[in-house]
Design a protein around this motif. Structure first.
Motif, PDB file in Angstrom:
ATOM      1  N   GLN A   1       0.831  -1.204   0.000  1.00 40.11           N
ATOM      2  CA  GLN A   1       0.000   0.000   0.000  1.00 40.11           C
ATOM      3  C   GLN A   1       0.869   1.259   0.000  1.00 40.11           C
ATOM      4  O   GLN A   1       0.648   2.184  -0.776  1.00 40.11           O
ATOM      5  N   GLY A   2       1.895   1.251   0.855  1.00 39.50           N
ATOM      6  CA  GLY A   2       2.761   2.417   0.964  1.00 39.50           C
ATOM      7  C   GLY A   2       3.487   2.717  -0.343  1.00 39.50           C
ATOM      8  O   GLY A   2       3.571   3.865  -0.792  1.00 39.50           O
ATOM      9  N   SER A   3       3.987   1.671  -0.968  1.00 36.53           N
ATOM     10  CA  SER A   3       4.763   1.825  -2.185  1.00 36.53           C
ATOM     11  C   SER A   3       3.891   2.296  -3.353  1.00 36.53           C
ATOM     12  O   SER A   3       4.254   3.208  -4.101  1.00 36.53           O
ATOM     13  N   VAL A   4       2.732   1.689  -3.501  1.00 34.08           N
ATOM     14  CA  VAL A   4       1.809   2.096  -4.572  1.00 34.08           C
ATOM     15  C   VAL A   4       1.342   3.543  -4.353  1.00 34.08           C
ATOM     16  O   VAL A   4       1.383   4.371  -5.268  1.00 34.08           O
TER      17      VAL A   4
ATOM     18  N   THR B   1      -6.850   2.094  -0.244  1.00 34.79           N
ATOM     19  CA  THR B   1      -7.352   2.560   1.056  1.00 34.79           C
ATOM     20  C   THR B   1      -6.989   1.571   2.165  1.00 34.79           C
ATOM     21  O   THR B   1      -6.679   0.403   1.902  1.00 34.79           O
ATOM     22  N   ASP B   2      -7.078   2.060   3.408  1.00 34.72           N
ATOM     23  CA  ASP B   2      -6.815   1.179   4.554  1.00 34.72           C
ATOM     24  C   ASP B   2      -7.833   0.039   4.621  1.00 34.72           C
ATOM     25  O   ASP B   2      -7.491  -1.082   4.993  1.00 34.72           O
ATOM     26  N   GLU B   3      -9.075   0.336   4.239  1.00 36.81           N
ATOM     27  CA  GLU B   3     -10.117  -0.704   4.287  1.00 36.81           C
ATOM     28  C   GLU B   3      -9.795  -1.827   3.294  1.00 36.81           C
ATOM     29  O   GLU B   3      -9.945  -3.010   3.595  1.00 36.81           O
TER      30      GLU B   3
ATOM     31  N   ARG C   1      -6.822  -2.601   2.131  1.00 38.37           N
ATOM     32  CA  ARG C   1      -5.646  -3.318   2.627  1.00 38.37           C
ATOM     33  C   ARG C   1      -6.047  -4.366   3.659  1.00 38.37           C
ATOM     34  O   ARG C   1      -5.617  -5.514   3.603  1.00 38.37           O
ATOM     35  N   GLU C   2      -6.917  -3.974   4.599  1.00 43.25           N
ATOM     36  CA  GLU C   2      -7.317  -4.899   5.659  1.00 43.25           C
ATOM     37  C   GLU C   2      -8.136  -6.063   5.111  1.00 43.25           C
ATOM     38  O   GLU C   2      -7.968  -7.208   5.518  1.00 43.25           O
ATOM     39  N   SER C   3      -9.015  -5.770   4.158  1.00 44.32           N
ATOM     40  CA  SER C   3      -9.849  -6.854   3.648  1.00 44.32           C
ATOM     41  C   SER C   3      -9.020  -7.840   2.807  1.00 44.32           C
ATOM     42  O   SER C   3      -9.247  -9.042   2.850  1.00 44.32           O
ATOM     43  N   TRP C   4      -8.026  -7.323   2.092  1.00 43.73           N
ATOM     44  CA  TRP C   4      -7.171  -8.225   1.291  1.00 43.73           C
ATOM     45  C   TRP C   4      -6.280  -9.064   2.195  1.00 43.73           C
ATOM     46  O   TRP C   4      -6.036 -10.235   1.942  1.00 43.73           O
ATOM     47  N   GLN C   5      -5.791  -8.452   3.240  1.00 46.06           N
ATOM     48  CA  GLN C   5      -4.947  -9.168   4.193  1.00 46.06           C
ATOM     49  C   GLN C   5      -5.695 -10.378   4.751  1.00 46.06           C
ATOM     50  O   GLN C   5      -5.150 -11.465   4.861  1.00 46.06           O
ATOM     51  N   GLU C   6      -6.949 -10.153   5.056  1.00 44.69           N
ATOM     52  CA  GLU C   6      -7.802 -11.213   5.592  1.00 44.69           C
ATOM     53  C   GLU C   6      -8.071 -12.284   4.520  1.00 44.69           C
ATOM     54  O   GLU C   6      -7.906 -13.476   4.737  1.00 44.69           O
ATOM     55  N   ARG C   7      -8.418 -11.816   3.319  1.00 52.18           N
ATOM     56  CA  ARG C   7      -8.822 -12.731   2.244  1.00 52.18           C
ATOM     57  C   ARG C   7      -7.707 -13.691   1.829  1.00 52.18           C
ATOM     58  O   ARG C   7      -7.975 -14.839   1.493  1.00 52.18           O
ATOM     59  N   PHE C   8      -6.451 -13.208   1.850  1.00 53.35           N
ATOM     60  CA  PHE C   8      -5.367 -14.028   1.309  1.00 53.35           C
ATOM     61  C   PHE C   8      -4.523 -14.719   2.386  1.00 53.35           C
ATOM     62  O   PHE C   8      -3.414 -15.151   2.138  1.00 53.35           O
ATOM     63  N   SER C   9      -5.076 -14.803   3.596  1.00 58.86           N
ATOM     64  CA  SER C   9      -4.277 -15.359   4.692  1.00 58.86           C
ATOM     65  C   SER C   9      -4.189 -16.879   4.644  1.00 58.86           C
ATOM     66  O   SER C   9      -3.399 -17.479   5.357  1.00 58.86           O
TER      67      SER C   9
END
Ligand SMILES: [Zn+2]
Length: 572
Positions: A391-394, A556-558, A560-568
């Motif tokens: 997220q930071g890099s993009v 967005t932060d939202e 990022r959080e949803s993708w983090q969850e989805r790909f765990s």
């Protein structure tokens, strides 16, 4: 015009690859191919699917399909995903092609004639219920060492003890579960790699410019323990390239196929033949890339791969080529990669952990991934994908630095001067300084690209984008405009030309955004710049442009959080 042959390690057919696989070979190979083409070199960039072996048979069985049909379908799937990532292969072939059949049999015949193949009788486990020999890892049973009841015939996962299938207590087929197994004698062909050791050593020693990662792995296999070992090149399987000596039958080898490791690298060559056939070219057209007696002596050949593939490319495949005694092109430079890890662990195909190529394209365009993966390529050590870093890099590099620059400049020009490059003013010291900084930055960027130092190249490119932002900040045309509209026009003219300059030099990393920016600048001239001064006057006064759509949006932060969850874990 220099001529470059480039191959990427060929992905196995049995499933969709994750981002760690992508950045370990195909993507950096594409970056290099695009760069060299942009510089005006002649490039042949080849990749293919690796289709033989037991895992393909098992994956096909699991999918309920004949293995040839399964491979055809999966090749189409991988090909479409490769297009989605804009991998610019000249041809994406298949190791099961007729060309590879012929060539693999040809090499085996040449090696046999050179006395580099020996026959070995082996005892192997045969499953009556499955009607086939079972490779060691497809036999399961109880570990004699620790009692674990799912130990494999090659190793116990629980206590890590190396095993022979005959060590297992109550052995059974991992395919069918059948215990109706027997040990049968079968003959196999071995490539006498040990006889080639001196030649290989000499060849590797001559490669003084190779990365340490590459040569250290090669030398370890050459010299550790008893040194380079002979290797079986045949298997008792149905699916594969039938064992033949050139075009002749091979007595005693009926019903056997070549082992996948032997035929897979030969596909690099066969793939060029497939390219010729698919494009109405002749044999001479592809042989000029591969035969040093037919025009390939001025070709520079670069291979890209993950570190696990280095032994095959530094030893086994060269042993095949050198052993043939024919003038095939040997690799000039091997670029190998460490591993990309995923969010505190490893990517796992079996557990569905991490982002897979098809999923990545579902959530964001290819350029976002290309930029992050390449600018974090695992070159000198393993690297790690985290969603925060992504997220930071993009958001910073792509949206704030590059995208925002193009947007601000074009919008400001449209509102004050209209949608064409404005007239007026004369470049001064600030522009001369900018031009000098761009020249040295461009030289640095090119040097890193030429050396295939990918992270350093990405840093140098980002630094060039930053120069434009600093210029804009410093010149502040929106303030200048109030006092001196002529000078503001010159500053904006400079900045509009910078957008085109960035589009051209960024195209190897982010081809779609580059094309979009060039379209917005109404420029069909994507010629690689020779110097900043001429690049900054490419778009002349009166040249029309359009304000580009948002080139890069922020994550967005939202999200990022949803993708983090989805790909765990556990792929959906
Ligand atoms: Zn055990």
């Amino acid at each position: 015009m220099a001529r470059h042959l480039i191959t990427s390690a060929i992905p196995y057919i049995n499933g969709i690859k994750h981002l760690g696989n992508l950045v370990g070979s195909q993507l950096p190979a594409d970056l290099y191919a695009r760069y060299l083409r942009a510089r005006g070199d002649e490039v042949m960039f080849l990749c293919a699917t690796d289709e033989h072996g037991t895992p393909a048979e098992l994956a096909a069985a699991k999918a309920g399909k004949p293995v040839d049909e399964f491979c055809r379908e999966m090749h189409a799937v991988q090909s479409e995903i490769a297009d989605g990532f804009r991998l610019s292969f000249d041809h994406f072939g298949r190791s099961s092609s007729p060309q590879n059949h012929r060539l693999t049999q040809h090499f085996a015949g040449r090696l046999a004639d050179a006395g580099l193949i020996r026959e070995v009788s082996e005892k192997q486990v045969y499953s009556n219920a499955d009607g086939r020999f079972l490779p060691d890892r497809y036999i399961e049973g109880t570990c004699p060492n620790c009692g674990y009841d799912k130990a494999r015939g090659d190793q116990c996962e629980n206590c890590t003890k190396q095993l022979d299938p005959t060590d297992l207590i109550d052995p059974r087929s991992a395919i069918s579960g059948s215990t109706d197994l027997e040990v049968r004698e079968t003959k196999h062909l071995y490539l006498r790699q040990s006889d080639m050791r001196g030649k290989l050593q000499e060849w590797i020693d001559s490669k003084t410019d190779w990365p340490v990662l590459t040569t250290s792995i090669a030398k370890k296999w050459l010299n550790d323990g008893d040194g380079l070992q002979d290797r079986g090149i045949t298997r008792d399987l149905d699916w594969g390239i039938p064992v033949k000596k050139g075009t002749e039958d091979w007595p005693g080898m009926e019903g056997k196929v070549f082992y996948v490791w032997f035929d897979a690298p030969i596909e690099y060559i066969a793939c060029a033949g497939e390219w010729a056939e698919a494009n109405g070219k002749t044999n001479a057209d592809w042989e000029r890339w591969w035969r040093t007696d037919k025009g390939a002596d001025d070709v520079r050949y670069t291979q890209f791969m993950g570190k696990d593939n280095v032994p095959f490319h530094t030893l086994s495949f060269p042993a095949t080529i050198l052993g043939s005694g024919e003038p095939w092109k040997l690799v000039d430079y091997i670029k190998s990669f460490n591993y990309l890890n995923y969010d505190g662990g490893q990517f796992s195909t079996s557990q569905g952990r991490g982002v897979f190529m098809d999923q990545a394209l579902e959530i964001l365009p290819a350029d976002y991934w290309r930029w992050w993966l390449l600018s974090h390529a695992p070159e000198s050590s393993d690297s790690e994908f985290t969603w925060e870093n992504f997220q930071g890099s993009v958001n910073k590099d792509l949206a704030d630095v590059l995208g925002n620059f193009a947007s601000r400049v074009t919008k400001f020009c449209r509102s004050k001067f209209g949608e064409e490059v404005p007239d007026g003013g004369t470049p001064g010291d600030r522009e001369a300084q900018l031009s000098a900084a761009l020249d040295s930055g461009l030289a640095e960027y090119q040097a890193h690209m030429d050396a295939i130092e990918i992270r350093k190249a990405a840093n140098a490119l980002r630094a060039l984008w930053v120069l434009g932002n600093e210029y804009l900040q410093d010149a502040a045309p929106w303030a200048t405009f109030k006092e001196d509209p002529q000078t503001a026009a010159m500053q904006i003219r400079t900045a509009l030309n910078l957008i085109r300059f960035y589009a051209v030099i960024s195209s190897p990393f982010i081809p779609d955004a580059s094309a979009q920016l060039l379209t917005a600048m109404h420029s069909e001239n994507a010629t690689w710049p020779t110097d900043a001064a001429s690049a900054l006057s490419a778009l002349q006064v009166g040249h029309a442009f359009s304000v580009p759509d948002v080139t890069f949006r922020k994550i967005t932060d939202e999200e990022r959080e949803s993708w983090q969850e989805r790909f765990s874990g556990t792929r959906d």
